[in-house]
Design an enzyme around this catalytic site. Sequence first.
Site, PDB file in Angstrom:
ATOM      1  N   VAL C  77       0.857  -1.179   0.000  1.00 20.62           N
ATOM      2  CA  VAL C  77       0.000   0.000   0.000  1.00 20.62           C
ATOM      3  C   VAL C  77       0.897   1.234   0.000  1.00 20.62           C
ATOM      4  O   VAL C  77       1.813   1.337   0.824  1.00 20.62           O
ATOM      5  CB  VAL C  77      -0.877  -0.022   1.273  1.00 20.62           C
ATOM      6  CG1 VAL C  77      -1.748   1.232   1.345  1.00 20.62           C
ATOM      7  CG2 VAL C  77      -1.739  -1.282   1.318  1.00 20.62           C
ATOM      8  N   CYS C  78       0.650   2.157  -0.929  1.00 19.11           N
ATOM      9  CA  CYS C  78       1.471   3.378  -1.002  1.00 19.11           C
ATOM     10  C   CYS C  78       1.312   4.211   0.262  1.00 19.11           C
ATOM     11  O   CYS C  78       0.195   4.572   0.645  1.00 19.11           O
ATOM     12  CB  CYS C  78       1.071   4.214  -2.205  1.00 19.11           C
ATOM     13  SG  CYS C  78       1.779   5.862  -2.165  1.00 19.11           S
ATOM     14  N   VAL C  79       2.437   4.553   0.869  1.00 20.93           N
ATOM     15  CA  VAL C  79       2.386   5.255   2.152  1.00 20.93           C
ATOM     16  C   VAL C  79       1.753   6.639   2.040  1.00 20.93           C
ATOM     17  O   VAL C  79       0.895   7.009   2.855  1.00 20.93           O
ATOM     18  CB  VAL C  79       3.784   5.315   2.826  1.00 20.93           C
ATOM     19  CG1 VAL C  79       4.800   6.062   1.979  1.00 20.93           C
ATOM     20  CG2 VAL C  79       3.695   5.939   4.203  1.00 20.93           C
ATOM     21  N   ALA C  82      -1.917   6.323   1.407  1.00 22.42           N
ATOM     22  CA  ALA C  82      -2.580   5.703   2.552  1.00 22.42           C
ATOM     23  C   ALA C  82      -2.759   6.701   3.699  1.00 22.42           C
ATOM     24  O   ALA C  82      -3.843   6.808   4.271  1.00 22.42           O
ATOM     25  CB  ALA C  82      -1.779   4.495   3.027  1.00 22.42           C
TER      26      ALA C  82
END
Lengths: 137, 100, 130
Positions: C77-79, C82
């Site tokens: 998941v892209c930080v 997110a």
Amino acid sequence: MSEGVIKKFMYVNRKPPYGTVYALESLEVVLIGAAFDQDVSLAFIGDGVYQLTAGQSTGGIGMKNFSPTYNALGDYDITKLYVEKESLEERGLAIDDLMEVVYEDEDEDYAEKPSIRLVSRAELADIMAEQDVLLNF
Amino acid sequence: MLHTVNKSPFERNSLNTCLGLVKPGSAVLLIEDGVVGAIKGTAIEDQLIQAMQSCKLYVLGPDLAARGLAEDKLLDGIQVVDYGGFVDLVAEHTSVQSWL
Amino acid sequence: MKFGILINEGPYQHQASDSAYQFVKAALEKGHEIFRVFFYHDGVQNATRLASPPQDDRNIIALWSALAKEHNLDLVVCVAAALRRGILDENEAKRGGKDAHNLADGFRISGLGQLIEAGIQSDRLVVFGD
């Protein structure tokens, strides 16, 4: 990092900025991706051309104007911004309606050159066909 | 090169844009709402027939079935694939462009 | 063959995550390798363990978690995306002084570089979005 492999990455932009987050978050990928030393280009097709219009002013909508970032791409060695000519024309726009985006060409004594390359639909089809990885947002 | 299109051609221009940029010998796979374009007798029928002169057209069967569209309604020449066939198409072509 | 997958939309609103799930399952059945599934834009919403769909509907988040467990998938998941949208793991919650975290089993939060790496390392990158 993956040493040695150089692939052709194309970021395909087809949406206007601000109405959705795609344009902004696409640009974030482009900037991060620049560190990987790949052969990167951006394509602006359809409504994607609106991402590059000159004079974007977002004060009235309470959002950050991220369009100046396109001009920083040259510093990351991202110098190929393909704009489809037909898309501009269909929208009543011309190259003069777009921002000036330039890069400094190391090979030619850091001469400033335009990053935006106006290409026909047929030329763009050829360029797309050469890509290894196409990222669509 | 494989192109996927997931939008109805009657609502969005993804298929139109795709067909403007496909090179001869490419494949186009209609998925999700894109499958509604694969039917006989639509307003875009002629455009698809023209495209099939130089490209192969596929449609994702499960998406077609989900939308109540029978395979006998399909335009002649469009091939139906399942998800396994989708995987094969991706594997067979050197790159994938998703027209969202 | 090695596949990388990019999912740009959240669950339920769009079919993107469902389509990607079916694609990944079919690819694994055919003996292909999934190098990584990367979740970006609203796609990060596929990673909230607090999703509570009605019992007669599929639980997309749980489906991904189960598939990840079964096949040792790397779900990333892209930080940045997110954090914007309130998807946090324990570390990020602590760092941001938040009172809860909600990352589902089998997912991990990392940077956009993981997407680029998936593009480099995979034989094919397939994008599912809107």
